[in-house]
Design a protein around this motif. Structure first.
Motif, PDB file in Angstrom:
ATOM      1  N   PHE A 174       0.841  -1.191   0.000  1.00 28.49           N
ATOM      2  CA  PHE A 174       0.000   0.000   0.000  1.00 28.49           C
ATOM      3  C   PHE A 174       0.881   1.248   0.000  1.00 28.49           C
ATOM      4  O   PHE A 174       0.589   2.236  -0.684  1.00 28.49           O
ATOM      5  N   GLY A 175       1.976   1.188   0.763  1.00 28.22           N
ATOM      6  CA  GLY A 175       2.913   2.316   0.791  1.00 28.22           C
ATOM      7  C   GLY A 175       3.501   2.604  -0.573  1.00 28.22           C
ATOM      8  O   GLY A 175       3.742   3.771  -0.922  1.00 28.22           O
ATOM      9  N   ALA A 176       3.727   1.557  -1.374  1.00 22.09           N
ATOM     10  CA  ALA A 176       4.274   1.759  -2.720  1.00 22.09           C
ATOM     11  C   ALA A 176       3.287   2.526  -3.595  1.00 22.09           C
ATOM     12  O   ALA A 176       3.676   3.419  -4.356  1.00 22.09           O
ATOM     13  N   SER A 177       1.997   2.191  -3.488  1.00 24.86           N
ATOM     14  CA  SER A 177       1.003   2.904  -4.282  1.00 24.86           C
ATOM     15  C   SER A 177       0.874   4.356  -3.824  1.00 24.86           C
ATOM     16  O   SER A 177       0.704   5.267  -4.642  1.00 24.86           O
ATOM     17  N   MET A 178       0.974   4.577  -2.516  1.00 22.37           N
ATOM     18  CA  MET A 178       0.935   5.940  -1.998  1.00 22.37           C
ATOM     19  C   MET A 178       2.182   6.718  -2.419  1.00 22.37           C
ATOM     20  O   MET A 178       2.121   7.924  -2.669  1.00 22.37           O
ATOM     21  N   GLN A 179       3.295   6.011  -2.517  1.00 19.96           N
ATOM     22  CA  GLN A 179       4.531   6.658  -2.951  1.00 19.96           C
ATOM     23  C   GLN A 179       4.414   7.141  -4.385  1.00 19.96           C
ATOM     24  O   GLN A 179       4.912   8.225  -4.724  1.00 19.96           O
ATOM     25  N   ASP A 180       3.736   6.373  -5.228  1.00 25.29           N
ATOM     26  CA  ASP A 180       3.514   6.812  -6.609  1.00 25.29           C
ATOM     27  C   ASP A 180       2.790   8.156  -6.621  1.00 25.29           C
ATOM     28  O   ASP A 180       3.158   9.070  -7.370  1.00 25.29           O
ATOM     29  N   ARG A 181       1.745   8.274  -5.809  1.00 22.48           N
ATOM     30  CA  ARG A 181       0.972   9.517  -5.779  1.00 22.48           C
ATOM     31  C   ARG A 181       1.824  10.683  -5.280  1.00 22.48           C
ATOM     32  O   ARG A 181       1.767  11.793  -5.830  1.00 22.48           O
ATOM     33  N   LYS A 182       2.622  10.417  -4.244  1.00 23.92           N
ATOM     34  CA  LYS A 182       3.464  11.481  -3.703  1.00 23.92           C
ATOM     35  C   LYS A 182       4.530  11.915  -4.719  1.00 23.92           C
ATOM     36  O   LYS A 182       4.786  13.113  -4.888  1.00 23.92           O
ATOM     37  N   LYS A 183       5.122  10.950  -5.397  1.00 24.70           N
ATOM     38  CA  LYS A 183       6.175  11.266  -6.358  1.00 24.70           C
ATOM     39  C   LYS A 183       5.631  12.028  -7.572  1.00 24.70           C
ATOM     40  O   LYS A 183       6.336  12.846  -8.154  1.00 24.70           O
ATOM     41  N   ARG A 184       4.381  11.739  -7.922  1.00 21.52           N
ATOM     42  CA  ARG A 184       3.785  12.502  -9.026  1.00 21.52           C
ATOM     43  C   ARG A 184       3.732  13.980  -8.682  1.00 21.52           C
ATOM     44  O   ARG A 184       3.977  14.843  -9.530  1.00 21.52           O
TER      45      ARG A 184
END
Length: 228
Positions: A150-160
């Motif tokens: 789940f953290g990986a998917s949230m990281q995608d959003r943050k990195k965008r």
């Protein structure tokens, strides 16, 4: 078990809050170094609590994995070890301070998944939960696996938000799921070579962990069962 559940909620919840909701205001007050120190202390304290609660939980065996599953799990852990080593040795824009790497073509394990470290933890959690069959261990592994994936998917959003077009291009040339770019036709299957450093480093890590497992009561599996 209730204490273990609370500890895991604290461990996972504090990671998500500090990584996303509270990061910006805390960095503004504490600076990057201060925030990193706070993050490390909270992560270490909540993880220690979770491990301690897991160790004290009453054993509750739900199933017993057959020996052949231990050999399969050993192979999956080799893949996880290669992903983990590769996540630190490849130019990985998902890691702190390496955002500039998003401008370069993905290399090594990043061509398998753009979150190799998170998937290494996710695979670790899946293997240990499946082979253990113990209720407390399953709950502990679920917490680790959920945080990683789940953290990986949230990281995608943050990195965008942080890297904009560079991360969008990185996402377009990689995949969240392992081998997703290959199955989706966006990358050739010949591109999944993780590289020499990741492969050799992963093998060394896997051999060391496999050798150490019998000391913790696990069956002797993998190459060590053939040697022994």
């Amino acid at each position: 078990m209730p204490e273990l559940a609370l500890a895991l909620i604290a461990f996972v919840g504090s990671h998500e809050l500090l990584s996303h909701v509270l990061r910006k205001p805390l960095v503004a007050k504490l600076g990057e170094a201060g925030f990193a120190a706070l993050y490390s202390v909270v992560a270490a304290a909540t993880l220690f609590w979770a491990v301690n609660a897991w160790q004290r939980a009453e054993p509750a065996q739900l199933w017993t994995a057959p020996l052949w599953m231990w050999s399969v799990g050993s192979i999956v852990m080799l893949i996880a070890a290669i992903l983990f080593v590769g996540s630190m040795t490849s130019p990985n824009p998902a890691l702190p301070g390496r955002g500039a790497a998003a401008n370069a073509a993905p290399r090594g394990v990043l061509r398998i998944t753009r979150h190799p470290m998170m998937w290494a933890f996710g695979l670790w959690a899946a293997v240990h939960a499946t082979l253990s069959g113990d209720k407390a261990t399953i709950l502990f592994c679920f917490g680790i696996g959920f945080l990683a994936l789940f953290g990986a998917s949230m990281q995608d959003r943050k990195k965008r938000g942080q890297l904009g077009a560079a991360w969008a291009a990185h996402e377009a040339s990689t995949s969240y799921l392992p081998f997703g770019a290959q199955f989706g036709g966006r990358a050739s299957w010949s591109s999944i070579n993780p590289g020499l450093v990741a492969t050799l480093g992963g093998i060394v890590l896997w051999l060391a962990a496999t050798w150490a497992h019998p000391m913790m009561g696990a069956p002797v599996v993998g190459i060590w069962s053939m040697i022994g």
